[in-house]
Write a protein that holds these residues in place. Structure first.
Motif, short mmCIF file in Angstrom:
data_model
loop_
_atom_site.label_atom_id
_atom_site.label_comp_id
_atom_site.label_asym_id
_atom_site.label_seq_id
_atom_site.Cartn_x
_atom_site.Cartn_y
_atom_site.Cartn_z
N ALA A 125 -8.60 -24.89 15.43
CA ALA A 125 -9.02 -25.73 16.55
C ALA A 125 -10.48 -25.39 16.84
CB ALA A 125 -8.16 -25.46 17.76
N PRO A 126 -11.34 -26.38 17.09
CA PRO A 126 -12.72 -26.05 17.47
C PRO A 126 -12.73 -25.07 18.64
CG PRO A 126 -12.48 -28.41 17.15
CD PRO A 126 -11.09 -27.83 17.09
N ALA A 127 -13.66 -24.14 18.61
CA ALA A 127 -13.62 -23.08 19.63
C ALA A 127 -15.02 -22.71 20.07
CB ALA A 127 -12.91 -21.85 19.07
N LEU A 128 -15.11 -22.32 21.33
CA LEU A 128 -16.35 -21.78 21.88
C LEU A 128 -16.19 -20.26 21.95
CD1 LEU A 128 -19.11 -22.19 23.39
CD2 LEU A 128 -17.75 -22.16 25.49
N TYR A 129 -17.10 -19.54 21.30
CA TYR A 129 -17.08 -18.08 21.35
C TYR A 129 -18.21 -17.63 22.28
CZ TYR A 129 -14.07 -18.20 17.23
OH TYR A 129 -13.04 -18.43 16.35
N ILE A 130 -17.86 -16.86 23.29
CA ILE A 130 -18.88 -16.32 24.20
C ILE A 130 -18.87 -14.80 24.08
CG2 ILE A 130 -19.57 -16.04 26.62
CD1 ILE A 130 -18.41 -18.80 27.15
N THR B 52 -24.47 -14.14 23.84
CA THR B 52 -24.53 -15.20 22.84
C THR B 52 -23.35 -16.15 23.04
OG1 THR B 52 -25.42 -13.60 21.24
CG2 THR B 52 -24.60 -15.67 20.34
N ALA B 53 -23.56 -17.42 22.80
CA ALA B 53 -22.46 -18.38 22.79
C ALA B 53 -22.56 -19.19 21.50
CB ALA B 53 -22.54 -19.29 24.00
N MET B 54 -21.40 -19.44 20.87
CA MET B 54 -21.38 -20.22 19.63
C MET B 54 -20.23 -21.21 19.68
SD MET B 54 -22.18 -17.60 16.51
CE MET B 54 -23.78 -16.78 16.42
N LEU B 55 -20.51 -22.41 19.24
CA LEU B 55 -19.48 -23.43 19.14
C LEU B 55 -19.14 -23.61 17.66
CD1 LEU B 55 -17.88 -25.38 20.97
CD2 LEU B 55 -19.66 -27.08 20.55
N VAL B 56 -17.86 -23.47 17.34
CA VAL B 56 -17.41 -23.51 15.94
C VAL B 56 -16.48 -24.70 15.77
CG1 VAL B 56 -16.20 -22.25 14.14
CG2 VAL B 56 -17.65 -21.01 15.76
N ASP B 57 -16.70 -25.47 14.71
CA ASP B 57 -15.90 -26.70 14.54
C ASP B 57 -14.59 -26.42 13.79
OD1 ASP B 57 -16.39 -26.58 11.82
OD2 ASP B 57 -17.84 -28.23 11.79
N ALA B 58 -13.84 -27.49 13.52
CA ALA B 58 -12.51 -27.35 12.95
C ALA B 58 -12.53 -26.80 11.52
CB ALA B 58 -11.80 -28.70 12.97
N ASP B 59 -13.69 -26.83 10.88
CA ASP B 59 -13.81 -26.29 9.52
C ASP B 59 -14.36 -24.86 9.51
OD1 ASP B 59 -12.91 -28.64 8.32
OD2 ASP B 59 -14.91 -29.54 8.46
N GLY B 60 -14.57 -24.30 10.70
CA GLY B 60 -15.08 -22.94 10.76
C GLY B 60 -16.59 -22.85 10.62
N ILE B 61 -17.27 -23.98 10.83
CA ILE B 61 -18.73 -24.01 10.73
C ILE B 61 -19.35 -23.90 12.13
CG2 ILE B 61 -20.74 -25.37 10.01
CD1 ILE B 61 -19.07 -24.42 7.67
N VAL B 62 -20.34 -23.04 12.25
CA VAL B 62 -21.06 -22.91 13.52
C VAL B 62 -21.88 -24.17 13.75
CG1 VAL B 62 -22.83 -21.61 14.76
CG2 VAL B 62 -21.17 -20.40 13.32
N ARG B 63 -21.69 -24.80 14.90
CA ARG B 63 -22.40 -26.06 15.18
C ARG B 63 -23.43 -25.92 16.28
NH1 ARG B 63 -22.51 -28.81 10.79
NH2 ARG B 63 -20.43 -29.14 9.91
N TRP B 64 -23.30 -24.90 17.10
CA TRP B 64 -24.26 -24.75 18.21
C TRP B 64 -24.33 -23.27 18.57
CZ3 TRP B 64 -23.15 -23.05 23.29
CH2 TRP B 64 -24.20 -23.20 24.21
N VAL B 65 -25.54 -22.82 18.82
CA VAL B 65 -25.75 -21.41 19.17
C VAL B 65 -26.65 -21.34 20.39
CG1 VAL B 65 -26.71 -19.20 18.43
CG2 VAL B 65 -25.55 -20.66 16.77
N PHE B 66 -26.26 -20.52 21.34
CA PHE B 66 -27.16 -20.19 22.45
C PHE B 66 -27.36 -18.69 22.46
CE2 PHE B 66 -28.08 -18.42 26.55
CZ PHE B 66 -29.07 -19.24 27.05
N GLN B 67 -28.61 -18.28 22.53
CA GLN B 67 -28.85 -16.85 22.65
C GLN B 67 -30.12 -16.60 23.42
OE1 GLN B 67 -29.77 -14.23 19.39
NE2 GLN B 67 -28.04 -12.97 19.96
N SER B 68 -30.12 -15.51 24.12
CA SER B 68 -31.32 -15.09 24.83
C SER B 68 -31.50 -13.61 24.60
CB SER B 68 -31.16 -15.36 26.33
OG SER B 68 -32.23 -14.74 27.03
N ASP B 69 -32.73 -13.13 24.69
CA ASP B 69 -32.92 -11.68 24.60
C ASP B 69 -33.12 -11.09 26.00
OD1 ASP B 69 -35.35 -12.73 25.08
OD2 ASP B 69 -36.33 -11.96 23.30
N ALA B 70 -32.80 -11.88 27.03
CA ALA B 70 -32.77 -11.35 28.39
C ALA B 70 -31.33 -11.43 28.86
CB ALA B 70 -33.67 -12.16 29.31
#
Lengths: 136, 96
Positions: A125-130, B52-70
């Motif tokens: 399932a698509p997931a958000l990892y924090i 860090t925050a990452m959004l991963v799709d149904a195929d296990g591919i990272v589609r969005w990343v948020f990161q800060s060094d603060a």
């Protein structure tokens, strides 16, 4: 002038407190009007400006009670200053993953000790990892 | 996800009354895989994650990343929902 100092410092500190403890996403530190930016210079200027007003007011007499007020202001203001500057100076680093890359395989326990095992590129399932710093 | 043990994560989950799953990565295996290990980042010298925050799709591919060094700076709800909407708009797989 000492009352202006107390007003400025207490109102801004209250804003910081609300920002740090609020569960509303748009009130968190980094999103508020006076807390924008990597180092919130406006916030720090307001706080130390308020303290400076208190210190200046000592020149107008009744220096001792005013000194007590200024000391009371300096302690939390110094803490907030350390907090925001220290947090803005994390070491530089490079992400090993970019959008379009596979998320790595993992086998990790959740809060109940249940194992979550996912292979790289496994259907899911698509997931958000924090990733948070923890130790709360 | 954090380096905290499951017992700490359980307390946090209960305190926040959260519906999320709290994964524990005490060895920081994923922190190395993702390049987000902040060495000695905790006050007691323990390695932790850069926020860090990452959004991963149904195929296990990272589609969005948020990161800060603060560490005060986190992904805001609006940013996360926008990323999710983009992923949903692409049929759960994101753009190629």
């Amino acid at each position: 002038m000492i009352w202006v100092s107390i007003l400025v410092v207490s109102v801004v500190l209250a804003g910081v407190g609300v920002s740090l403890t609020s569960e509303a996403p748009d009130v968190q530190l980094g999103a508020g009007l006076i807390i924008q930016g990597r180092v919130p210079w406006v916030l720090l200027a307001l706080l130390w400006g308020g303290v400076a007003l208190g210190a200046l007011s000592m020149l107008r007499g009744r220096a001792l009670p005013k000194l007590a007020v200024v000391v009371l202001e300096v302690v939390p203001v110094a803490f907030v200053t350390w907090y925001v500057i220290a947090g803005s100076a994390l070491p530089a680093h490079t992400l090993a993953i970019d959008p379009g890359d596979p998320f790595p395989a993992y086998a990790l326990e959740d809060q109940d000790g249940a194992l979550h095992r996912v292979a790289a590129l496994e259907k899911r399932a698509p997931a958000l990892y924090i990733f948070y710093r923890g130790h709360w | 996800m954090s380096v905290d043990p499951p017992s700490s994560s359980r307390r946090l989950k209960e305190r926040l009354e959260s519906q999320f799953t709290f994964l524990s990565d005490p060895e920081g295996v994923l922190l190395d895989g993702l390049g987000i290990r902040h060495r000695g980042g905790r006050n007691d010298g323990v390695d932790i994650a850069y926020p860090t925050a990452m959004l991963v799709d149904a195929d296990g591919i990272v589609r969005w990343v948020f990161q800060s060094d603060a560490y005060q700076e986190r992904a805001r709800a609006g940013q996360i929902f926008a990323a999710i909407a983009d992923l949903e708009g692409a049929g759960g797989r994101g753009s190629p």
